[in-house]
Scaffold this active site. Structure first.
Site, PDB file in Angstrom:
ATOM      1  N   GLY A 113       0.833  -1.187   0.000  1.00 37.74           N
ATOM      2  CA  GLY A 113       0.000   0.000   0.000  1.00 37.74           C
ATOM      3  C   GLY A 113       0.867   1.235   0.000  1.00 37.74           C
ATOM      4  N   ASP A 164     -15.124  -5.200   3.157  1.00 37.85           N
ATOM      5  CA  ASP A 164     -14.596  -5.842   1.944  1.00 37.85           C
ATOM      6  C   ASP A 164     -14.742  -7.356   2.027  1.00 37.85           C
ATOM      7  OD1 ASP A 164     -13.449  -6.138  -0.521  1.00 37.85           O
ATOM      8  OD2 ASP A 164     -11.400  -5.820   0.149  1.00 37.85           O
TER       9      ASP A 164
END
Length: 871
Positions: free
Chosen positions: A599, A726
């Site tokens: 990330g 998610d």
């Protein structure tokens, strides 16, 4: 007409690229698909320790292959496996001779030799030049090792290595997938050093090339252009651990190649093919003098010893000076036949850099005639193709077998008919392009229209043309809209959100209808003993779990690239450092194996651990980068605190941490069987045929058991008021007993990048799994997790062979959320999977209810599903 061909080629070429993360299937040693006569050896101790007994987890003969006598450090005894075809090999598994507790011989290390033709043998070395791979420490437990880099080969030799004279025995399995490209070697000029002022020196050489290096030229081998590792937008960054700047790219400088202005590459294939297209992943960081190639010309040679055909295929790109993202450029090759290609890539700037090249071809070789003239793409179509990478090409219609208008026919009416047909097709295509542009503009404005005062404004004028049920599509493929938009994330359309998306509370004040549930339709409340057979799309369980809007929770997202659980702000603020119950371990116990994802401020690594809590061997390690901001550091510590509170059989567990010194790390469980999406997509439903042919399969009972486990894990999170955001099969991991643990690694893996939609100024979102209120209002609650659970069930019972709403583009999915909000019966629904019992599909429909408070709770879902599983 050029646009028509290019759109077709753009779609078909997207599946030609090897993905090393997904290419990890057993190649047949253990299950017998590799036959005994394909396994040979340099020697054997006895007949009962011959090479045919070198099968992982098998106990045939005396339990393994053993070379004759004791192995000496100078020996080169080998076990050879013929895979029957060119194969992309990514993993090797080894084991010693256990022989039902009577054996104790094993190899502590080994080397690999490989050959694509059985004649020329090459030695495998890792990315740091070491040819020796660590193997076993006992005779029983198998050791699985990833090949970094992977190899493309048909023949593999495993050569045991020992430091002392000792008997050695081995059992082996190889993992990978067929190499459909057929490419056996490429040749080009060597890569060069880039020394930009103010930046690190970038070495743009092909560091894993397995051919020869002579006179600054590479020849006769394969390397980084076929290893499946795609370079990043910034070529100084690398996806490989301890890689140097520029490692992922092969690059050349324009003024250092004798001012030719181009780079010439030659590609040799295993047999003659009809080439459809070539995909070239190219860097485009124009601010540092790097651009995609301006044009390419390719010649074809039918036979290796023959001459080059006349008339190349020429392709011109449209250069992009606004988007610095690296991208795939798809080059149509017109189905020209050949076994060797020579391509000249013309510079568009000072530097040109490639990280991957792949080819799409047809097995049946059709004769094609070389062409001497080409027809350029009309300039007026360039703007219509702005969203397609590397458009604007030359293409000869006479080389395409789809049309039979040949100059050899002198019949005037036939010629006139062909010309009229082509003109009409062009008119229709231009009309469709203009209409699609108009529709796309309307769709981009659609989410904003939802947020205006007048709720009667429609998102699109074409909603009546959308079917209410999506027909099943067997393969999991890109939606038809991918013909107009590349599947690469660099070409995803940007969805401009209303500024008020950042403030859902303001939206609820402006649109009270959005925060008020509609009239209930007879859905009851209790969960004494729910029965999914009684649930209908309009009569659903009542959710008693409290919901938290986005403004009420702290979102731990973006530090490592994963989508961490969201929890109530009060819960997070009440935690202190003393709340971290996980043990501190020395980071020296963690041995890096591969990077799983990354990330903005962190990375996720797969590591081997020694002496960790629970005896874990393979673990996932989230590591915060040294240059992370103080806010990212605080979020990372909060994430650790929250993870330390989670303890459930169906939730991934935090094992330990390394926070005494930088970089901060958290260590979690890692399941060797991978995620549920990959597991199911590689299997078929259990039947007599699957048993007879040893096809990996699952039963309906297995699928129901998986569904119960997911609902159990989510029930636990809901009991703590945690919102996942998610939930999907990609975020469900499995162990060998098919135990599922819910995790959050999906977003950090490139394998599932197409499941996320990039929104300008915000993180990417899994819109195909999201409830309408999450997309339109930014409201994430337990009820929106229930919606995602329904989509996850749908994935399970389609065996993950298809993406949800596969026939809808991302923009159409967003438009469809508006139809769910208006609830006028025009929303597109997922079809009932053929494997799914009708009562279970009704439960899915309940999860997709328009009103959040009418959706089932996870407690109710768990109680409804559990009776249908054979305990």
């Amino acid at each position: 007409m050029h646009l028509f061909f290019l759109l077709i080629l753009q779609v078909t070429a997207t599946s030609a690229q090897i993905d090393p993360v997904h290419c990890r299937s057993a190649l047949g040693m253990q299950d017998g698909r590799i036959k005994d006569h394909d396994i040979t050896a340099s020697s054997q101790w006895y007949e009962t320790t011959g090479p045919k007994y070198a099968r992982l987890n098998r106990e045939g003969g005396d339990g393994a292959w053993c070379p004759e006598g004791e192995l000496e450090p100078s020996d080169s005894q080998y076990l050879q496996v013929d895979l029957g075809q060119l194969t992309f090999v990514t993993v090797v598994g080894t084991q010693g001779r256990y022989a039902r507790s009577s054996g104790k011989e094993f190899a502590r290390a080994y080397r690999l030799n490989y050959s694509r033709d059985g004649t020329l043998w090459r030695t495998w070395k890792n990315r740091h030049g070491n040819p020796v791979m660590e193997a076993n420490s006992d005779a029983y437990n198998p050791v699985i090792k990833d090949l970094h880099p992977p190899i493309i080969t048909q023949f593999v030799r495993i050569i045991p290595v020992t430091e002392l004279s000792a008997p050695v025995c081995m059992r082996v399995e190889l993992y990978g997938c067929p190499w459909e490209d057929g490419l056996v070697s490429y040749s080009s000029a060597e890569g060069q050093l880039m020394m930009p002022p103010g930046y690190p020196i970038a070495s743009l050489n092909d560091s894993i090339y397995d051919g020869t290096h002579q006179r600054r030229r590479l020849s006769g081998g394969l390397g980084q252009l076929t290893d499946g590792v795609i370079g990043q937008d910034d070529f100084l960054l690398t996806r490989q651990y301890h890689g140097w700047p520029g490692y992922d790219y092969l690059g050349w400088r324009n003024d250092s190649l004798s001012t030719l202005g181009y780079v010439e590459m030659e590609f040799v294939f295993d047999r003659q093919r009809n080439f459809t297209s070539m995909k070239v992943h190219s860097n485009n960081m124009f601010s540092r003098g790097v651009k995609i190639f301006s044009s390419v010309s390719c010649w074809f040679k039918p036979r290796l010893q023959g001459g080059w055909g006349a008339g190349p295929v020429v392709f011109h790109t449209v250069l992009d000076d606004r988007n610095p993202s690296a991208r795939y450029v798809t080059v149509p090759l017109g189905r020209r036949a050949g076994s060797t290609l020579r391509c000249r890539f013309t510079f568009a700037d000072v530097w040109m850099m490639f990280s991957e090249i792949s080819f799409l071809s047809e097995d049946t070789v059709l004769p094609t005639q070389p062409v001497s003239t080409t027809t350029p793409l009309p300039p007026d179509l360039h703007s219509a193709m702005a969203t397609i990478p590397a458009t604007g090409r030359t293409f000869d219609l006479s080389s395409s077998p789809q049309y039979s208008c040949s100059p050899e026919h002198s019949n005037t009416p036939v010629l006139i008919g062909c010309l009229v047909t082509i003109i009409l097709l062009l008119v229709v295509i231009i009309f469709l392009i203009l209409w699609c542009q108009y529709v796309c503009k309307v769709l981009e404005k659609a989410p904003r229209q939802i947020l205006e005062e007048d709720l009667t404004v429609r998102l699109s004028s074409c909603s009546e043309t959308v079917a209410l049920q999506t027909p099943p599509v067997p393969p999991r493929a890109s939606p038809p809209s991918a013909t107009a938009v590349s599947s690469d994330s660099h070409y995803e359309r940007v969805f401009l959100l209303d500024p008020q998306y950042q403030n859902p509370a303001a939206l609820r004040n402006k649109l009270p209808e959005l925060s008020q549930s509609a009239e209930t339709s007879g859905c009851g409340g209790g969960y004494a003993e729910p029965d999914i057979t009684q649930c209908t799309p309009h009569q659903c369980f009542h959710s008693n779990a409290p919901h938290y809007a986005e403004t009420d929770v702290v979102r731990l997202q973006g530090v490592t690239g994963s989508n961490m659980y969201a929890v109530p702000a009060l819960t997070v603020d009440s935690l202190t450092r003393q709340d971290i119950s996980a043990a501190e371990v020395p980071r020296q116990r963690l041995v890096f194996r591969e990077k799983l994802g990354e990330g903005q401020f962190g990375e996720v690594h797969l590591c081997e651990g020694e002496g960790l809590p629970g005896g874990a061997v393979l673990v996932a390690v989230k590591q915060l980068r040294a240059d992370a901001t103080s806010q990212a550091r605080n979020d990372f510590l909060k994430e650790i605190k929250i993870m330390s509170r989670l303890s459930d059989p169906n939730i991934i567990q935090l094992l330990c941490v390394c926070v005494a010194s930088d970089p901060l790390c958290m260590v979690t469980e890692y399941m060797e069987n991978g995620d549920l999406n990959m597991f199911l997509s590689q299997r078929e439903i259990e039947s007599t045929l699957t048993h007879a042919n040893n096809i990996p399969s699952v039963s309906l009972s297995d699928l129901l058991h998986m569904s119960v486990q997911i609902s159990s894990g989510m029930k636990y999170l809901a009991s703590l008021n945690f919102v996942h955001r998610d939930l999907a099969t990609r975020n469900c991991l499995l162990d060998r007993r098919l135990t599922i643990k819910i995790a959050d690694f999906g977003m950090s893996r490139n394998l599932y990048s197409s499941d996320y939609y990039r929104i300008q100024g915000r993180a990417v979102l899994p819109i195909r799994w999201m409830a309408w209120e999450s997309i339109l209002l930014g409201k994430f609650t337990t009820a929106s997790d229930v919606w995602a659970f329904g989509v996850t069930l749908w994935e399970v019972f389609t065996l993950c062979k298809e993406q949800p709403y596969s026939l809808l583009s991302d923009q159409q999915v967003i438009h469809n959320t508006g139809e769910f909000f208006r609830n006028q019966g025009r929303q597109v629904l997922l079809y009932a999977p053929p494997l799914c019992p009708p009562s279970l599909f009704k439960l899915m429909m309940c999860c997709w209810g328009r009103d959040a408070d009418q959706r089932p709770s996870f407690e109710g879902l768990y109680q409804a599903l559990r009776p249908h599983v054979n305990q």
